[in-house]
Scaffold this motif. Structure first.
Motif, PDB file in Angstrom:
ATOM      1  N   ASP A 122       2.346   6.851  39.437  1.00 20.49           N
ATOM      2  CA  ASP A 122       2.106   8.237  39.831  1.00 20.49           C
ATOM      3  C   ASP A 122       1.444   8.956  38.657  1.00 20.49           C
ATOM      4  O   ASP A 122       2.051   9.130  37.604  1.00 20.49           O
ATOM      5  CB  ASP A 122       3.434   8.892  40.193  1.00 20.49           C
ATOM      6  N   LEU A 123       0.199   9.348  38.819  1.00 22.24           N
ATOM      7  CA  LEU A 123      -0.549   9.973  37.731  1.00 22.24           C
ATOM      8  C   LEU A 123      -0.011  11.345  37.338  1.00 22.24           C
ATOM      9  O   LEU A 123      -0.391  11.875  36.307  1.00 22.24           O
ATOM     10  CB  LEU A 123      -2.022  10.058  38.094  1.00 22.24           C
ATOM     11  N   SER A 124       0.870  11.910  38.140  1.00 22.73           N
ATOM     12  CA  SER A 124       1.433  13.216  37.778  1.00 22.73           C
ATOM     13  C   SER A 124       2.625  13.075  36.837  1.00 22.73           C
ATOM     14  O   SER A 124       3.189  14.068  36.393  1.00 22.73           O
ATOM     15  CB  SER A 124       1.850  13.972  39.042  1.00 22.73           C
ATOM     16  N   ILE A 125       3.006  11.843  36.518  1.00 23.52           N
ATOM     17  CA  ILE A 125       4.123  11.587  35.599  1.00 23.52           C
ATOM     18  C   ILE A 125       3.550  11.067  34.287  1.00 23.52           C
ATOM     19  O   ILE A 125       2.749  10.140  34.276  1.00 23.52           O
ATOM     20  CB  ILE A 125       5.106  10.553  36.199  1.00 23.52           C
ATOM     21  N   GLY A 126       3.978  11.672  33.192  1.00 21.57           N
ATOM     22  CA  GLY A 126       3.484  11.258  31.888  1.00 21.57           C
ATOM     23  C   GLY A 126       3.859   9.818  31.551  1.00 21.57           C
ATOM     24  O   GLY A 126       4.840   9.282  32.051  1.00 21.57           O
ATOM     25  N   ARG A 127       3.037   9.208  30.705  1.00 18.65           N
ATOM     26  CA  ARG A 127       3.264   7.833  30.310  1.00 18.65           C
ATOM     27  C   ARG A 127       3.314   7.739  28.793  1.00 18.65           C
ATOM     28  O   ARG A 127       2.691   8.520  28.096  1.00 18.65           O
ATOM     29  CB  ARG A 127       2.137   6.945  30.844  1.00 18.65           C
ATOM     30  N   SER A 128       4.028   6.744  28.312  1.00 16.34           N
ATOM     31  CA  SER A 128       4.111   6.505  26.882  1.00 16.34           C
ATOM     32  C   SER A 128       3.389   5.198  26.574  1.00 16.34           C
ATOM     33  O   SER A 128       3.801   4.132  27.037  1.00 16.34           O
ATOM     34  CB  SER A 128       5.575   6.401  26.452  1.00 16.34           C
ATOM     35  N   ALA A 129       2.320   5.275  25.792  1.00 15.41           N
ATOM     36  CA  ALA A 129       1.581   4.067  25.431  1.00 15.41           C
ATOM     37  C   ALA A 129       2.480   3.101  24.671  1.00 15.41           C
ATOM     38  O   ALA A 129       2.390   1.884  24.855  1.00 15.41           O
ATOM     39  CB  ALA A 129       0.359   4.442  24.599  1.00 15.41           C
ATOM     40  N   LYS A 130       3.373   3.620  23.842  1.00 16.99           N
ATOM     41  CA  LYS A 130       4.290   2.765  23.078  1.00 16.99           C
ATOM     42  C   LYS A 130       5.198   1.981  24.027  1.00 16.99           C
ATOM     43  O   LYS A 130       5.433   0.784  23.827  1.00 16.99           O
ATOM     44  CB  LYS A 130       5.126   3.617  22.128  1.00 16.99           C
ATOM     45  N   GLU A 131       5.704   2.620  25.070  1.00 14.76           N
ATOM     46  CA  GLU A 131       6.586   1.944  26.029  1.00 14.76           C
ATOM     47  C   GLU A 131       5.815   0.905  26.843  1.00 14.76           C
ATOM     48  O   GLU A 131       6.318  -0.187  27.093  1.00 14.76           O
ATOM     49  CB  GLU A 131       7.264   2.945  26.954  1.00 14.76           C
ATOM     50  N   ILE A 132       4.591   1.215  27.234  1.00 12.93           N
ATOM     51  CA  ILE A 132       3.778   0.248  27.972  1.00 12.93           C
ATOM     52  C   ILE A 132       3.525  -0.986  27.108  1.00 12.93           C
ATOM     53  O   ILE A 132       3.669  -2.119  27.571  1.00 12.93           O
ATOM     54  CB  ILE A 132       2.450   0.885  28.428  1.00 12.93           C
ATOM     55  N   LEU A 133       3.196  -0.791  25.840  1.00 11.77           N
ATOM     56  CA  LEU A 133       2.959  -1.907  24.924  1.00 11.77           C
ATOM     57  C   LEU A 133       4.230  -2.722  24.726  1.00 11.77           C
ATOM     58  O   LEU A 133       4.201  -3.955  24.715  1.00 11.77           O
ATOM     59  CB  LEU A 133       2.427  -1.391  23.589  1.00 11.77           C
ATOM     60  N   ARG A 134       5.385  -2.049  24.596  1.00 12.34           N
ATOM     61  CA  ARG A 134       6.662  -2.754  24.432  1.00 12.34           C
ATOM     62  C   ARG A 134       6.935  -3.635  25.648  1.00 12.34           C
ATOM     63  O   ARG A 134       7.337  -4.792  25.524  1.00 12.34           O
ATOM     64  CB  ARG A 134       7.819  -1.759  24.244  1.00 12.34           C
ATOM     65  N   ARG A 135       6.689  -3.114  26.841  1.00 14.93           N
ATOM     66  CA  ARG A 135       6.924  -3.880  28.067  1.00 14.93           C
ATOM     67  C   ARG A 135       5.978  -5.065  28.170  1.00 14.93           C
ATOM     68  O   ARG A 135       6.372  -6.141  28.624  1.00 14.93           O
ATOM     69  CB  ARG A 135       6.814  -2.972  29.277  1.00 14.93           C
ATOM     70  N   LEU A 136       4.743  -4.897  27.767  1.00  7.72           N
ATOM     71  CA  LEU A 136       3.799  -6.012  27.768  1.00  7.72           C
ATOM     72  C   LEU A 136       4.251  -7.110  26.802  1.00  7.72           C
ATOM     73  O   LEU A 136       4.198  -8.294  27.126  1.00  7.72           O
ATOM     74  CB  LEU A 136       2.401  -5.539  27.399  1.00  7.72           C
ATOM     75  N   LYS A 137       4.705  -6.709  25.616  1.00  6.15           N
ATOM     76  CA  LYS A 137       5.188  -7.689  24.635  1.00  6.15           C
ATOM     77  C   LYS A 137       6.437  -8.404  25.146  1.00  6.15           C
ATOM     78  O   LYS A 137       6.593  -9.616  24.942  1.00  6.15           O
ATOM     79  CB  LYS A 137       5.483  -7.005  23.302  1.00  6.15           C
ATOM     80  N   ALA A 138       7.320  -7.680  25.813  1.00 10.44           N
ATOM     81  CA  ALA A 138       8.521  -8.300  26.381  1.00 10.44           C
ATOM     82  C   ALA A 138       8.138  -9.282  27.484  1.00 10.44           C
ATOM     83  O   ALA A 138       8.703 -10.388  27.567  1.00 10.44           O
ATOM     84  CB  ALA A 138       9.477  -7.236  26.920  1.00 10.44           C
ATOM     85  N   SER A 139       7.175  -8.926  28.306  1.00 11.97           N
ATOM     86  CA  SER A 139       6.715  -9.823  29.369  1.00 11.97           C
ATOM     87  C   SER A 139       6.128 -11.099  28.786  1.00 11.97           C
ATOM     88  O   SER A 139       6.400 -12.205  29.269  1.00 11.97           O
ATOM     89  CB  SER A 139       5.662  -9.131  30.240  1.00 11.97           C
ATOM     90  N   LYS A 140       5.339 -10.966  27.746  1.00 12.79           N
ATOM     91  CA  LYS A 140       4.754 -12.134  27.079  1.00 12.79           C
ATOM     92  C   LYS A 140       5.871 -13.003  26.482  1.00 12.79           C
ATOM     93  O   LYS A 140       5.838 -14.230  26.582  1.00 12.79           O
ATOM     94  CB  LYS A 140       3.788 -11.677  25.994  1.00 12.79           C
ATOM     95  N   TYR A 141       6.857 -12.355  25.854  1.00  8.97           N
ATOM     96  CA  TYR A 141       7.952 -13.094  25.230  1.00  8.97           C
ATOM     97  C   TYR A 141       8.712 -13.938  26.255  1.00  8.97           C
ATOM     98  O   TYR A 141       8.941 -15.121  26.033  1.00  8.97           O
ATOM     99  CB  TYR A 141       8.920 -12.136  24.527  1.00  8.97           C
TER     100      TYR A 141
END
Length: 52
Positions: free
Chosen positions: A3-22
């Motif tokens: 939902d583009l009306s909800i703010g996003r955190s680039a740090k959290e997105i990167l953390r989730r990507l790293k966790a997925s890779k792990y």
């Protein structure tokens, strides 16, 4: 979806990507909430159900 009306955190997105890779590279492991690279991951277990 996002939902583009909800703010996003680039740090959290990167953390989730790293966790997925792990977890892709370490079968049988799961990353708990707020996991960061270098922190301990958990072994998959039915004993974890309801405790995290």
């Amino acid at each position: 979806m996002h939902d583009l009306s909800i703010g996003r955190s680039a740090k959290e997105i990167l953390r989730r990507l790293k966790a997925s890779k792990y977890v892709r590279e370490h079968p049988g492991k799961v990353c708990p909430a707020s996991w960061e690279p270098g922190k301990e991951a958990l072994d998959v277990s039915l004993e974890l159900v309801g405790k995290l």
